[in-house]
Design a protein around this motif. Structure first.
Motif, PDB file in Angstrom:
ATOM      1  N   THR A  50       0.836  -1.204   0.000  1.00 30.02           N
ATOM      2  CA  THR A  50       0.000   0.000   0.000  1.00 30.02           C
ATOM      3  C   THR A  50       0.866   1.249   0.000  1.00 30.02           C
ATOM      4  O   THR A  50       0.600   2.207  -0.739  1.00 30.02           O
ATOM      5  CB  THR A  50      -0.942  -0.002   1.224  1.00 30.02           C
ATOM      6  OG1 THR A  50      -1.755  -1.179   1.169  1.00 30.02           O
ATOM      7  CG2 THR A  50      -1.832   1.218   1.255  1.00 30.02           C
ATOM      8  N   SER A  54       1.338   3.985  -3.069  1.00 32.31           N
ATOM      9  CA  SER A  54       0.986   5.385  -2.835  1.00 32.31           C
ATOM     10  C   SER A  54       2.062   6.340  -3.355  1.00 32.31           C
ATOM     11  O   SER A  54       1.790   7.526  -3.550  1.00 32.31           O
ATOM     12  CB  SER A  54       0.736   5.645  -1.342  1.00 32.31           C
ATOM     13  OG  SER A  54       1.955   5.704  -0.621  1.00 32.31           O
ATOM     14  N   TRP A 122     -13.056  -0.661   0.043  1.00 36.05           N
ATOM     15  CA  TRP A 122     -12.272  -1.457  -0.901  1.00 36.05           C
ATOM     16  C   TRP A 122     -13.167  -2.362  -1.739  1.00 36.05           C
ATOM     17  O   TRP A 122     -12.915  -2.554  -2.924  1.00 36.05           O
ATOM     18  CB  TRP A 122     -11.218  -2.279  -0.163  1.00 36.05           C
ATOM     19  CG  TRP A 122      -9.990  -1.503   0.214  1.00 36.05           C
ATOM     20  CD1 TRP A 122      -9.915  -0.208   0.618  1.00 36.05           C
ATOM     21  CD2 TRP A 122      -8.650  -1.986   0.225  1.00 36.05           C
ATOM     22  NE1 TRP A 122      -8.619   0.141   0.891  1.00 36.05           N
ATOM     23  CE2 TRP A 122      -7.824  -0.933   0.662  1.00 36.05           C
ATOM     24  CE3 TRP A 122      -8.077  -3.217  -0.068  1.00 36.05           C
ATOM     25  CZ2 TRP A 122      -6.450  -1.069   0.785  1.00 36.05           C
ATOM     26  CZ3 TRP A 122      -6.707  -3.355   0.066  1.00 36.05           C
ATOM     27  CH2 TRP A 122      -5.906  -2.295   0.484  1.00 36.05           C
ATOM     28  N   TYR A 128      -8.234  -1.754  -4.188  1.00 36.96           N
ATOM     29  CA  TYR A 128      -7.035  -2.593  -4.212  1.00 36.96           C
ATOM     30  C   TYR A 128      -6.382  -2.662  -5.589  1.00 36.96           C
ATOM     31  O   TYR A 128      -5.222  -3.027  -5.701  1.00 36.96           O
ATOM     32  CB  TYR A 128      -7.356  -4.009  -3.709  1.00 36.96           C
ATOM     33  CG  TYR A 128      -8.546  -4.634  -4.393  1.00 36.96           C
ATOM     34  CD1 TYR A 128      -8.416  -5.290  -5.613  1.00 36.96           C
ATOM     35  CD2 TYR A 128      -9.809  -4.563  -3.827  1.00 36.96           C
ATOM     36  CE1 TYR A 128      -9.512  -5.847  -6.244  1.00 36.96           C
ATOM     37  CE2 TYR A 128     -10.907  -5.127  -4.441  1.00 36.96           C
ATOM     38  CZ  TYR A 128     -10.760  -5.771  -5.651  1.00 36.96           C
ATOM     39  OH  TYR A 128     -11.842  -6.321  -6.281  1.00 36.96           O
ATOM     40  N   LEU A 131      -2.973  -1.110  -6.158  1.00 37.07           N
ATOM     41  CA  LEU A 131      -1.810  -1.744  -5.540  1.00 37.07           C
ATOM     42  C   LEU A 131      -0.990  -2.557  -6.535  1.00 37.07           C
ATOM     43  O   LEU A 131       0.163  -2.872  -6.276  1.00 37.07           O
ATOM     44  CB  LEU A 131      -2.256  -2.668  -4.391  1.00 37.07           C
ATOM     45  CG  LEU A 131      -3.057  -2.022  -3.269  1.00 37.07           C
ATOM     46  CD1 LEU A 131      -3.449  -3.082  -2.247  1.00 37.07           C
ATOM     47  CD2 LEU A 131      -2.301  -0.887  -2.621  1.00 37.07           C
TER      48      LEU A 131
END
Length: 166
Positions: A50, A54, A122, A128, A131
């Motif tokens: 995560t 980011s 999510w 997700y 990611l």
């Protein structure tokens, strides 16, 4: 068969002569710095995934890390963070689903609003998906998303037992 992190680094460092070897050594320094000073302080593979996701700008795919940018050339940062992103992603997929569930549970619990809010968000928005490393093969992207949908459904059922008993 996919090559390991070390095998890919070795291949990268031996192709293209001295310039590539110098680039490889620089990238290795970036990876070492990033893993020891940043990732080592983040508990769990999903939390690390995560975090590194980011750092990636969704419109350009470029990674931004001010600390690394102050010390290393941009090309080295991009290659090193992409490689770290891919390795963390692959490590998660190598784990049994029960281990992935436990790790994701810990990650979501630590998020703002707690696990209940994160699971709901999510699932609803498929958050997700950000990611996933851009260069990951489609079959790994599909496997990851399938695993996350399954785990999130399990976590959602746990947090709302009234629905599962109805």
């Amino acid at each position: 068969m996919e090559k390991s992190f070390c095998e890919r680094c070795s291949d990268y460092g031996t192709r293209g002569g001295m310039r590539t070897l110098t680039q490889f050594q620089q990238n290795r320094k970036v990876i070492q710095d990033f893993t020891l000073t940043t990732l080592a302080g983040i508990p769990g593979q999903f939390a690390r995934l995560t975090y590194i996701a980011s750092l990636r700008d969704l419109s350009s795919g470029r990674y931004e890390h001010a600390g690394l940018a102050a010390l290393y050339p941009d090309a080295s940062i991009q290659q090193a963070l992409q490689l770290c992103h891919e390795q963390i992603f692959e490590r998660i997929l190598e784990e049994p689903l029960a281990v992935q569930e436990e790790d994701l549970r810990a990650c979501l619990t630590a998020m703002e609003g707690g696990m209940s809010v994160a699971v709901s968000h999510w699932r609803r928005n498929e958050a997700y998906r950000v990611l996933v490393p851009e260069q990951a093969p489609d079959y790994l992207k599909d496997l990851f998303c399938s695993n996350l949908r399954t785990i999130l459904e399990i976590l959602d059922e746990e947090r709302s037992p009234a629905r599962s008993g109805a």
